[in-house]
Scaffold this motif. Structure first.
Motif, PDB file in Angstrom:
ATOM      1  N   LEU A 149       0.975  -0.819   0.052  1.00  5.82           N
ATOM      2  CA  LEU A 149       0.482   0.185   0.260  1.00  5.82           C
ATOM      3  C   LEU A 149       0.641   1.170  -0.058  1.00  5.82           C
ATOM      4  N   GLN A 150       1.630   1.259   0.530  1.00  3.78           N
ATOM      5  CA  GLN A 150       2.737   2.160   0.817  1.00  3.78           C
ATOM      6  C   GLN A 150       3.134   2.695  -0.259  1.00  3.78           C
ATOM      7  N   ALA A 151       3.730   1.438  -1.399  1.00  2.13           N
ATOM      8  CA  ALA A 151       5.026   1.946  -2.529  1.00  2.13           C
ATOM      9  C   ALA A 151       3.571   2.112  -4.203  1.00  2.13           C
ATOM     10  N   LEU A 152       2.077   1.429  -3.281  1.00  2.00           N
ATOM     11  CA  LEU A 152       1.303   2.162  -4.264  1.00  2.00           C
ATOM     12  C   LEU A 152       0.865   3.849  -3.674  1.00  2.00           C
ATOM     13  N   GLY A 153       1.252   4.116  -2.881  1.00  2.03           N
ATOM     14  CA  GLY A 153       0.610   5.262  -2.394  1.00  2.03           C
ATOM     15  C   GLY A 153      -0.427   5.049  -1.964  1.00  2.03           C
ATOM     16  N   LEU A 154      -1.022   4.660  -1.581  1.00  4.80           N
ATOM     17  CA  LEU A 154      -1.990   4.018  -1.015  1.00  4.80           C
ATOM     18  C   LEU A 154      -1.904   4.223   0.779  1.00  4.80           C
ATOM     19  N   GLU A 155      -3.438   4.739   1.609  1.00  6.90           N
ATOM     20  CA  GLU A 155      -3.499   4.690   2.742  1.00  6.90           C
ATOM     21  C   GLU A 155      -2.972   3.370   3.282  1.00  6.90           C
ATOM     22  N   GLN A 156      -2.728   3.555   4.578  1.00  5.59           N
ATOM     23  CA  GLN A 156      -2.456   2.397   5.110  1.00  5.59           C
ATOM     24  C   GLN A 156      -3.326   1.772   6.268  1.00  5.59           C
ATOM     25  N   ILE A 157      -3.254   0.696   6.621  1.00  7.82           N
ATOM     26  CA  ILE A 157      -3.981   0.073   7.167  1.00  7.82           C
ATOM     27  C   ILE A 157      -3.207   0.259   8.660  1.00  7.82           C
ATOM     28  N   SER A 158      -4.003   0.445   9.895  1.00 11.15           N
ATOM     29  CA  SER A 158      -3.781   0.987  11.190  1.00 11.15           C
ATOM     30  C   SER A 158      -4.690  -0.133  12.006  1.00 11.15           C
ATOM     31  N   ASP A 159      -4.614   0.072  13.295  1.00  6.84           N
ATOM     32  CA  ASP A 159      -4.936  -0.673  14.206  1.00  6.84           C
ATOM     33  C   ASP A 159      -6.064   0.590  14.920  1.00  6.84           C
ATOM     34  N   GLU A 160      -5.303   1.407  15.448  1.00  9.35           N
ATOM     35  CA  GLU A 160      -6.162   2.830  15.949  1.00  9.35           C
ATOM     36  C   GLU A 160      -7.499   3.372  14.542  1.00  9.35           C
ATOM     37  N   ASN A 161      -6.737   3.118  13.401  1.00  9.81           N
ATOM     38  CA  ASN A 161      -8.605   3.199  13.059  1.00  9.81           C
ATOM     39  C   ASN A 161      -9.516   1.476  13.508  1.00  9.81           C
ATOM     40  N   ASP A 162     -11.028   2.659  12.996  1.00  7.84           N
ATOM     41  CA  ASP A 162     -11.829   1.989  13.487  1.00  7.84           C
ATOM     42  C   ASP A 162     -12.863   1.824  12.271  1.00  7.84           C
ATOM     43  N   TYR A 163     -13.106  -0.027  12.040  1.00 10.89           N
ATOM     44  CA  TYR A 163     -13.556  -0.609  10.594  1.00 10.89           C
ATOM     45  C   TYR A 163     -14.358  -1.500  10.900  1.00 10.89           C
ATOM     46  N   TRP A 164     -15.510  -0.932   9.988  1.00  7.80           N
ATOM     47  CA  TRP A 164     -16.880  -1.281   9.054  1.00  7.80           C
ATOM     48  C   TRP A 164     -16.571  -3.105   8.590  1.00  7.80           C
ATOM     49  N   THR A 165     -17.289  -3.977  10.054  1.00 13.69           N
ATOM     50  CA  THR A 165     -17.785  -5.619   9.001  1.00 13.69           C
ATOM     51  C   THR A 165     -19.145  -5.620   9.893  1.00 13.69           C
ATOM     52  N   VAL A 166     -19.233  -7.159   9.366  1.00  9.69           N
ATOM     53  CA  VAL A 166     -20.417  -7.988   9.382  1.00  9.69           C
ATOM     54  C   VAL A 166     -20.677  -8.756   9.982  1.00  9.69           C
ATOM     55  N   ASP A 167     -21.252  -8.901  10.778  1.00 11.23           N
ATOM     56  CA  ASP A 167     -20.712 -10.577  12.149  1.00 11.23           C
ATOM     57  C   ASP A 167     -21.972 -11.140  11.812  1.00 11.23           C
ATOM     58  N   VAL A 168     -21.306 -12.111  10.560  1.00  9.38           N
ATOM     59  CA  VAL A 168     -22.140 -13.262  10.034  1.00  9.38           C
ATOM     60  C   VAL A 168     -20.838 -13.993   9.120  1.00  9.38           C
ATOM     61  N   GLU A 169     -21.693 -15.572   9.313  1.00 11.94           N
ATOM     62  CA  GLU A 169     -20.737 -16.127   7.805  1.00 11.94           C
ATOM     63  C   GLU A 169     -20.568 -15.222   6.397  1.00 11.94           C
ATOM     64  N   THR A 170     -19.278 -15.816   6.312  1.00 11.71           N
ATOM     65  CA  THR A 170     -18.539 -15.333   5.150  1.00 11.71           C
ATOM     66  C   THR A 170     -19.754 -16.447   4.199  1.00 11.71           C
ATOM     67  N   GLY A 171     -19.760 -15.245   2.710  1.00 13.19           N
ATOM     68  CA  GLY A 171     -20.211 -16.734   1.506  1.00 13.19           C
ATOM     69  C   GLY A 171     -22.254 -15.980   0.982  1.00 13.19           C
ATOM     70  N   TRP A 172     -22.715 -16.940   1.450  1.00 16.07           N
ATOM     71  CA  TRP A 172     -24.085 -17.126   1.027  1.00 16.07           C
ATOM     72  C   TRP A 172     -24.856 -15.751   2.064  1.00 16.07           C
TER      73      TRP A 172
END
Length: 231
Positions: A153-176
């Protein structure tokens, strides 16, 4: 007596002529065989080199791979859409495909204040190939390998992933459970069925919510891997 002598000479001449043509034929046959064998050897196709889909990303991926600890080298790949290698790209680590380019627009992390925003961003994108909000196990996997992913991500000039950020997620099993076919590619229907499952992952815990002012969104690709090839 003279007749017999000339007859003998004629027979010898015929024999020598026959012997000459016999040897000549053998020589021509051998030469023909050699030429045919050489032609067949030359006709053996040269092994094709892998097609470079995107020269810039191909070079960048090799440079990033060389920076990784040896135990991680070869485990991360940049893949691009085969028919439109400049329009869509993903960063693949094991079975996780992180969307890093869509509609020729490069982005690693999006901002979404509401769960409905997050669903809309996932659905509307590149020629019908939707994206997916990570489930908790996928998000934790990404965060666990953030140092490796961030090299790219750094080499691509994109925002990097950090533990300090708050991330959206969906609490279900992946797939269908999160599949767009299930929702008929309808954002409102997807939101209605998943609204009780949305969570935001903070540094400390997971929060059940459909609104978060500083929510960050990582999108994944699932099900369209066959449309992509290594850059």
């Amino acid at each position: 007596m003279n007749t017999l002598f000339y007859f003998s000479l004629a027979l010898n001449a015929i024999f020598l002529l026959w012997l000459y043509f016999l040897l000549k034929k053998k020589t021509l046959t051998e030469e023909s065989t050699i030429i045919e064998e050489e032609t067949q050897e030359q006709a053996v196709p040269t092994p094709k080199l892998p097609k470079i889909m995107n020269a810039k990303l191909h070079k960048l991926a090799k440079e990033c791979d060389a920076k990784l600890p040896i135990e991680y080298q070869g485990k991360v790949k940049i893949l691009v859409e085969k028919d439109h290698p400049d329009k869509a790209a993903i960063l693949q680590i094991c079975n996780i495909n992180i969307s890093i380019r869509r509609l020729a627009y490069s982005k690693s992390i999006l901002n979404a204040e509401t769960a409905l925003d997050a669903v809309s961003m996932a659905c509307y994108g590149y020629e019908g190939t939707g994206r997916y909000i990570p489930v908790p196990s996928e998000l934790e996997y990404i965060l666990g390998y953030k140092n490796i992913i961030n090299v790219y991500l750094q080499a691509l000039g994109l925002e990097q992933i950090s533990d300090e950020n708050d991330y959206w997620t969906v609490d279900v099993e992946t797939g269908w459970n999160t599949g767009w076919k299930r929702f008929g590619w309808n954002v409102e229907e997807a939101y209605d069925k998943l609204k009780d499952k949305f969570k935001v992952r903070t540094e400390e815990t997971y929060i059940n919510t459909t609104y978060h002012e500083n929510g960050k969104l990582i999108l994944l690709l699932k099900g369209w891997e066959h449309c992509f090839a290594e850059a």
